[in-house]
Design an enzyme around this catalytic site. Structure first.
Site, PDB file in Angstrom:
ATOM      1  N   HIS A   1       0.623  -1.252   0.189  1.00 28.24           N
ATOM      2  CA  HIS A   1       0.036   0.111  -0.049  1.00 28.24           C
ATOM      3  C   HIS A   1       0.810   1.349   0.078  1.00 28.24           C
ATOM      4  O   HIS A   1       0.375   2.371  -0.096  1.00 28.24           O
ATOM      5  CB  HIS A   1      -0.914   0.054   1.125  1.00 28.24           C
ATOM      6  CG  HIS A   1      -0.141   0.085   2.468  1.00 28.24           C
ATOM      7  ND1 HIS A   1       0.145   1.134   3.158  1.00 28.24           N
ATOM      8  CD2 HIS A   1       0.215  -0.991   3.208  1.00 28.24           C
ATOM      9  CE1 HIS A   1       0.626   1.006   4.250  1.00 28.24           C
ATOM     10  NE2 HIS A   1       1.024  -0.417   4.270  1.00 28.24           N
TER      11      HIS A   1
ATOM     12  N   CYS B   1      14.534   1.892   2.057  1.00 33.30           N
ATOM     13  CA  CYS B   1      14.795   0.678   2.499  1.00 33.30           C
ATOM     14  C   CYS B   1      16.380   0.277   2.604  1.00 33.30           C
ATOM     15  O   CYS B   1      16.980  -0.228   3.517  1.00 33.30           O
ATOM     16  CB  CYS B   1      14.036  -0.605   2.099  1.00 33.30           C
ATOM     17  SG  CYS B   1      12.227  -0.525   2.325  1.00 33.30           S
TER      18      CYS B   1
ATOM     19  N   HIS C   1       4.841  -3.134  10.965  1.00 31.47           N
ATOM     20  CA  HIS C   1       4.427  -4.522  11.049  1.00 31.47           C
ATOM     21  C   HIS C   1       5.572  -5.336  11.579  1.00 31.47           C
ATOM     22  O   HIS C   1       6.890  -5.009  11.145  1.00 31.47           O
ATOM     23  CB  HIS C   1       4.139  -4.940   9.521  1.00 31.47           C
ATOM     24  CG  HIS C   1       2.858  -4.267   8.814  1.00 31.47           C
ATOM     25  ND1 HIS C   1       1.684  -4.542   9.189  1.00 31.47           N
ATOM     26  CD2 HIS C   1       2.989  -3.274   8.046  1.00 31.47           C
ATOM     27  CE1 HIS C   1       1.039  -3.907   8.466  1.00 31.47           C
ATOM     28  NE2 HIS C   1       1.785  -2.996   7.729  1.00 31.47           N
TER      29      HIS C   1
ATOM     30  N   ARG D   1     -16.485   6.205  17.676  1.00 32.65           N
ATOM     31  CA  ARG D   1     -15.162   5.579  18.036  1.00 32.65           C
ATOM     32  C   ARG D   1     -14.918   5.332  19.630  1.00 32.65           C
ATOM     33  O   ARG D   1     -14.440   4.747  19.961  1.00 32.65           O
ATOM     34  CB  ARG D   1     -14.164   5.967  17.101  1.00 32.65           C
ATOM     35  CG  ARG D   1     -14.357   5.720  15.909  1.00 32.65           C
ATOM     36  CD  ARG D   1     -13.132   6.215  15.012  1.00 32.65           C
ATOM     37  NE  ARG D   1     -12.988   5.774  13.500  1.00 32.65           N
ATOM     38  CZ  ARG D   1     -12.329   6.328  12.659  1.00 32.65           C
ATOM     39  NH1 ARG D   1     -11.501   7.187  13.004  1.00 32.65           N
ATOM     40  NH2 ARG D   1     -12.504   5.911  11.356  1.00 32.65           N
TER      41      ARG D   1
ATOM     42  N   ARG E   1     -13.423  12.300  16.306  1.00 28.46           N
ATOM     43  CA  ARG E   1     -13.603  12.354  14.671  1.00 28.46           C
ATOM     44  C   ARG E   1     -14.510  11.215  14.410  1.00 28.46           C
ATOM     45  O   ARG E   1     -14.330   9.965  14.600  1.00 28.46           O
ATOM     46  CB  ARG E   1     -12.353  12.438  14.067  1.00 28.46           C
ATOM     47  CG  ARG E   1     -12.279  12.410  12.598  1.00 28.46           C
ATOM     48  CD  ARG E   1     -11.080  12.449  11.867  1.00 28.46           C
ATOM     49  NE  ARG E   1     -10.254  11.306  12.210  1.00 28.46           N
ATOM     50  CZ  ARG E   1     -10.511  10.083  11.585  1.00 28.46           C
ATOM     51  NH1 ARG E   1     -11.446   9.941  10.517  1.00 28.46           N
ATOM     52  NH2 ARG E   1      -9.694   9.086  11.924  1.00 28.46           N
TER      53      ARG E   1
ATOM     54  N   ILE F   1     -10.101  12.255   5.699  1.00 20.17           N
ATOM     55  CA  ILE F   1      -9.814  12.360   4.235  1.00 20.17           C
ATOM     56  C   ILE F   1     -10.444  13.569   3.768  1.00 20.17           C
ATOM     57  O   ILE F   1     -10.032  14.444   2.929  1.00 20.17           O
ATOM     58  CB  ILE F   1      -9.941  11.192   3.409  1.00 20.17           C
ATOM     59  CG1 ILE F   1      -8.936  10.000   3.792  1.00 20.17           C
ATOM     60  CG2 ILE F   1      -9.954  11.429   2.012  1.00 20.17           C
ATOM     61  CD1 ILE F   1      -7.551  10.502   3.276  1.00 20.17           C
TER      62      ILE F   1
END
Length: 585
Positions: free
Chosen positions: A86, A95, A110, A414, A556, A562
């Site tokens: 993504h 990297c 991750h 949320r 929010r 976005i």
């Protein structure tokens, strides 16, 4: 015969070389390339080596030898493909490092067991880089931050005639926007009308204010709602696909726009914005950090001071500066300062979200608003930093506790959903869904790819996999399905019941709340001008995106981020360009 043997030996040599290069180890890439490439192959033939901060020259040569990111992705044999993600089309040097240890940028978020060539390397002596002379540049508008707000502001200002540069401290562009999953809220769009969805600016405004506990700045919330359809149209005009419309928590109707099939919105929009910036030849500099905003004696902003990774410090003179550097959810010390109860909590944010832009604004007198309002997202995959998009719940998934019971309206706001999960045993819960939900939302496949999903051929099998009572889970799902059939969630009053959970297989993801978004930041006007502590606007200084306060109040709504970045990014870009025109001789 001898020629065939030669070909075979050559092929074996290539294979062995590739194995050495990709097996990791203690040698840096420069050492691993000895005998295969020279310094000039990476840095050019100039006697004095000069590396630009964005490392464009080195990256160009990497691609020339090894192929593009997409081409490398096709060759990958790893379970998790490091060259197809993504993150999109990023620099090789994000990297891979020639003279220091290489490190996979994926590991910022991750916990992959990911090998990389030169990953255990110790630094080696590189040829001296030519030091740039003390320099000062001149543009019309400087944009700080290369997320969606920054790209939007830059493209808008450029299209209005301004010369623009984007400065980004990270080695890649995209910011948190690149990670946005659920969608983009907007009211009265053509896509809603095509689907027969009745919505209005006033209803979106009301939902936003209600979700924010009415702490929002009403004028900013109205700007968000009123301009939302125009922002969707603007992105669509740039080539974005926002034709799929769903619903997220706190919304009264379906207004969350995303790519067809329910793909993640952030990565898609980021690629569209990157492409449009490239088509316009907008100057984008990564590995570059703004360390100071410059002012004249009258307090008018006159430019910035930048620290480049290779070039050192230099000045960019400008007539306007736009701060679009995001919030501070990845700054655990600052989060804990404002909300001690969140100390030690994981975050779903990328590592650059540390609040630098807010600091730059306050250093020149900018005021702040709502800094204590920090959102924790209810569904971060347990044991990781991977956000499970709210759209999974929006498309029909339910939340169950370790007893196999529902305990909350899954589409509440949320803050309420997070509080409900934290009140459960173990402070985690399971997001449960079936194959119908999986097929309705393309991005769910990514969670399987990341090994975050438990599954079972039946609910009984799933219950065994996640260690909850099978009879209870079966009864819970049966009760929910009856509510769907009756169009009435009698127990938790969930307002939207898109589909029953009856299609095998059945799936579960263990989730827990994590720090996700900071509602507070620099105080701005409806024109995205930064407001000083004495109430005046700071001439030449604008801000947009998560690093501003007032739009969302205490909480929010999913899908409003976005929308905020695009709408206020456009406003900041328009007004910065207008200021430039008005101050030209």
């Amino acid at each position: 015969m001898s020629s065939r043997i030669g070909i075979v030996l050559a092929a074996l040599l290539v294979l062995v070389s590739a194995t050495v290069l990709w097996a990791g180890g203690s040698e840096p890439l420069a050492k691993l390339h000895e005998g295969k490439a020279t310094c000039a192959d990476c840095h050019g033939s100039s006697k004095k080596i000069s590396v630009d901060d964005s490392e464009k020259g080195v990256n160009k040569n990497c691609v020339g030898c090894h192929g593009t990111l997409a081409e490398m992705g096709k060759k990958s044999q790893e379970e998790v493909n490091p060259h197809k993600s993504h993150l999109g089309d990023i620099n090789c040097t994000a990297c891979h490092h020639g003279h220091t240890a290489s490190w996979a940028y994926c590991l910022s978020c991750h916990p992959f067991d990911m090998k990389i060539a030169g990953g255990g390397a110790t630094p080696t002596m590189a040829a001296p880089v030519a030091k740039a002379k003390k320099r000062a540049e001149k543009v019309d508008v400087v944009v700080i931050g290369a997320g969606a707000a920054g790209f939007t502001a830059a493209i808008t200002a450029h299209d209005a005639g301004a010369k623009v540069v984007i400065i980004e401290k990270q080695p890649i562009t995209g910011g948190n926007s690149m990670l946005a999953a659920g969608g983009m809220n907007a009211a009265e769009t053509t896509f809603q009308k095509e689907k027969g969805i009745a919505d209005s600016v006033d209803l979106m405004y009301k939902d936003t204010m209600t979700g924010g506990g009415n702490l929002n700045d009403p004028a900013l919330a109205m700007v968000l709602a009123k301009n939302s359809a125009g922002s969707v149209a603007w992105l669509t005009g740039l080539g974005a696909d926002l034709s799929d419309v769903g619903r997220m928590g706190g919304a009264s109707v379906n207004r969350t726009h995303r790519p067809k099939g329910g793909a993640a919105v952030g990565a898609h929009i980021t690629e569209v914005l990157r492409k449009n910036a490239a088509q316009r030849n907008i100057d984008i500099r990564v590995n570059s950090k703004v360390v100071k905003i410059l002012e004249d004696k009258k307090g008018r902003v006159t430019g910035v001071r930048v620290a480049g990774k290779h070039s050192g410090e230099y000045t960019i003179n400008a007539k306007a500066v736009i701060i679009a550097a995001g919030g501070f959810s990845a700054n655990p010390e600052r989060v804990a300062y404002y909300r001690p109860e969140y100390k030690g909590m994981t975050t779903s944010n990328q590592p650059g979200a540390t609040g630098d832009g807010i600091d730059l604004g306050t250093a020149v007198g900018g005021d702040v608003k709502d800094m204590k309002e920090i959102q924790i997202h209810p569904t971060v995959a347990a044991g990781s930093r991977t956000l499970i998009t709210e759209a999974v719940r929006g498309n029909g998934a339910i939340l169950v506790n370790h007893d196999g019971k529902r305990f909350v309206n899954e589409l509440t706001t949320r803050d309420k959903a997070s509080a409900a999960i934290l009140a459960q045993k173990g402070q985690t819960a399971y997001l449960v869904f079936d194959d119908g939900v999986r097929k309705s939302l393309k991005q769910i496949d990514g969670y399987f790819h990341l090994n975050l999903v438990q599954q079972g051929a039946t609910l009984k099998d799933l219950a065994a996999a996640i260690k909850v009572p099978a009879e209870t889970l079966e009864a819970t799902v049966a009760s929910y399905n009856k509510g769907v059939d009756d169009k009435n969630d009698a127990e938790f009053k969930r307002p939207d019941l898109p589909r029953p959970l009856r299609t095998a297989k059945y799936y579960a993801i263990e989730v827990k709340p994590g720090v996700h978004y900071t509602m507070g930041g620099l105080k701005i006007t409806t024109g995205s001008e930064v407001v000083a502590k004495d109430g005046r606007t700071i001439a030449g200084l604008f801000a947009a995106g998560e690093g501003t306060g007032g739009v969302h109040g205490k909480n929010r709504l999913g899908g409003n981020s976005i929308s905020q970045t695009i709408t206020f990014g456009r406003i900041a870009g328009e007004n910065a360009a207008r200021l430039v025109k008005n101050t030209r001789p």
